[in-house]
Design a protein around this motif. Structure first.
Motif, short mmCIF file in Angstrom:
data_model
loop_
_atom_site.label_atom_id
_atom_site.label_comp_id
_atom_site.label_asym_id
_atom_site.label_seq_id
_atom_site.Cartn_x
_atom_site.Cartn_y
_atom_site.Cartn_z
N TYR A 207 0.83 -1.21 0.00
CA TYR A 207 0.00 0.00 0.00
C TYR A 207 0.86 1.26 0.00
CZ TYR A 207 -4.37 -2.50 0.73
OH TYR A 207 -5.48 -3.31 0.57
N ILE A 208 0.39 2.26 -0.72
CA ILE A 208 0.98 3.60 -0.71
C ILE A 208 -0.02 4.54 -0.05
CG2 ILE A 208 1.66 5.56 -2.15
CD1 ILE A 208 2.74 3.64 -4.19
N SER A 209 0.45 5.31 0.91
CA SER A 209 -0.42 6.26 1.60
C SER A 209 -0.32 7.65 0.96
CB SER A 209 -0.05 6.36 3.08
OG SER A 209 -0.24 5.11 3.73
N TYR A 210 -1.42 8.36 0.98
CA TYR A 210 -1.41 9.74 0.50
C TYR A 210 -2.47 10.54 1.25
CZ TYR A 210 -5.59 8.65 -2.28
OH TYR A 210 -6.86 8.28 -2.68
N GLU A 211 -2.28 11.84 1.30
CA GLU A 211 -3.23 12.71 1.98
C GLU A 211 -4.50 12.84 1.15
OE1 GLU A 211 -1.49 16.43 2.95
OE2 GLU A 211 0.02 15.56 4.31
N ASN A 212 -5.63 12.95 1.86
CA ASN A 212 -6.92 13.01 1.19
C ASN A 212 -6.98 14.18 0.20
OD1 ASN A 212 -9.65 12.16 0.78
ND2 ASN A 212 -10.31 13.95 1.93
N VAL A 213 -7.59 13.90 -0.96
CA VAL A 213 -7.76 14.90 -2.00
C VAL A 213 -9.25 15.10 -2.24
CG1 VAL A 213 -7.28 15.52 -4.40
CG2 VAL A 213 -5.60 14.19 -3.09
#
Length: 323
Positions: A207-213
């Motif tokens: 999994y790659i995490s990213y900030e909500n868009v």
């Protein structure tokens, strides 16, 4: 000897998304350039990327926008449903038509799934010899508080009561090998919950995490009750714990009621003048057990409903048009 370029299919379910069709297409094109793929093996430098828009019975000009794109770019394809069958049906249809690609990506058209992550996901998939690279949101900034709270609660609960573990904040956004795609398609169930199916089939996934868009344009069709029904489908599909809970609750109530009856009998024997009963007591007891029975039947009925829908063997979707 020339090297055959790799082929990637982007499955994009859409429902009344006329404002986002071209924006999504242009943004993906801008992020999947030869320069962004230079760190990948040579057969990725001229990556063939096809768009598969799955029109889930849109009532606006979504399909017209897709056809306009297709007129200038033959890498754009579409499948149009005869009515709205839901996102799960759209995902299944997309996977069914992309079995001749090396890799398949699943994305939302509203750009909440950042296309800028695609090169990173591809590189991770290839260099680490993975079957899938998926994404999760590291936070839920900008999301409604109620939806955020219950979403987190659902992931935690399902992971505890099911053998299938879900990653909190997981999105449908992922890239998969063809082997994994075929494994998911091999599951014939009608009541589908893709996040659970992706986890259930196994395969090596990171999994790659990213900030909500936030959405770029338009309004989401996923309201609280639609998400709630979707969560119930996931719960029923991947856990039988609610049935065990009903059985245990019934046993507990029966035991408590038995203790109460014994207490009343002993009390009457010790003091024959004590009055037992009364309309209030009777009404409370009947209401309690009636509510308990309705609750239990509701849970059991939901499982029976799932069985009923599966045994009909209706198609998950009906195509109206495809090109």
């Amino acid at each position: 000897m020339s090297i055959l370029p790799k082929k990637l299919a982007l499955i994009v379910p859409v429902h009344n998304e006329e404002e986002n069709i071209s924006l999504f297409y242009n943004t993906v094109k801008a992020n999947l350039t030869r320069q962004s793929l230079n760190s990948l093996p040579e057969d990725f430098h001229e990556l063939i990327c096809d768009f598969w828009y799955i029109d889930d019975g849109s009532a606006d000009t979504t399909l017209d926008k897709i056809k306009a794109l297709q007129a200038v770019d033959k890498s754009v394809h579409f499948i149009s449903f005869s009515r709205n069958f839901g996102k799960e049906a759209a995902i299944y249809a997309g996977l069914s038509y992309t079995q001749n690609y090396d890799y398949v990506a699943l994305m939302d058209v509203d750009l909440q799934d950042p296309p800028s992550l695609l090169p990173t996901m591809l590189e991770k998939l290839v260099t680490e010899n993975l079957d899938s690279v998926a994404t999760r949101r590291a936070d839920r900034k900008g999301e409604k508080v109620l939806i955020s709270f219950f979403s987190n609660l659902f992931y935690q609960m399902l992971s505890k009561i099911s053998s299938t573990k879900l990653v909190s904040g997981a999105r449908d956004y992922r890239i998969m090998s063809q082997a994994m795609v075929k494994a998911v398609l091999a599951l014939p169930e009608n009541q589908r919950f893709s996040k659970g199916l992706f986890s259930w089939v196994g395969f090596k996934t990171e999994y790659i995490s990213y900030e909500n868009v936030n959405r770029q344009r338009g309004q989401s069709s996923w309201g609280f009750w639609k998400l709630f029904r979707y969560a119930i489908t996931g719960l029923i599909s991947f856990s039988t714990v609610p049935l065990t809970f009903v059985a245990a609750l019934g046993l507990l109530v029966t035991f408590v009621a038995g203790l109460g009856a014994i207490f009343l009998i002993i009390r009457k024997i010790i003091d024959p003048t004590v009055a037992i009963g009364g309309w209030t007591t009777v009404v409370v007891v009947i209401t309690f057990f009636g509510g308990l029975q309705m609750f239990s039947l509701g849970i059991v009925g939901r499982y029976i409903a799932a069985i009923f829908l599966e045994t009909k063997r209706r198609p998950m979707y009906i195509e109206k048009e495809r090109k």
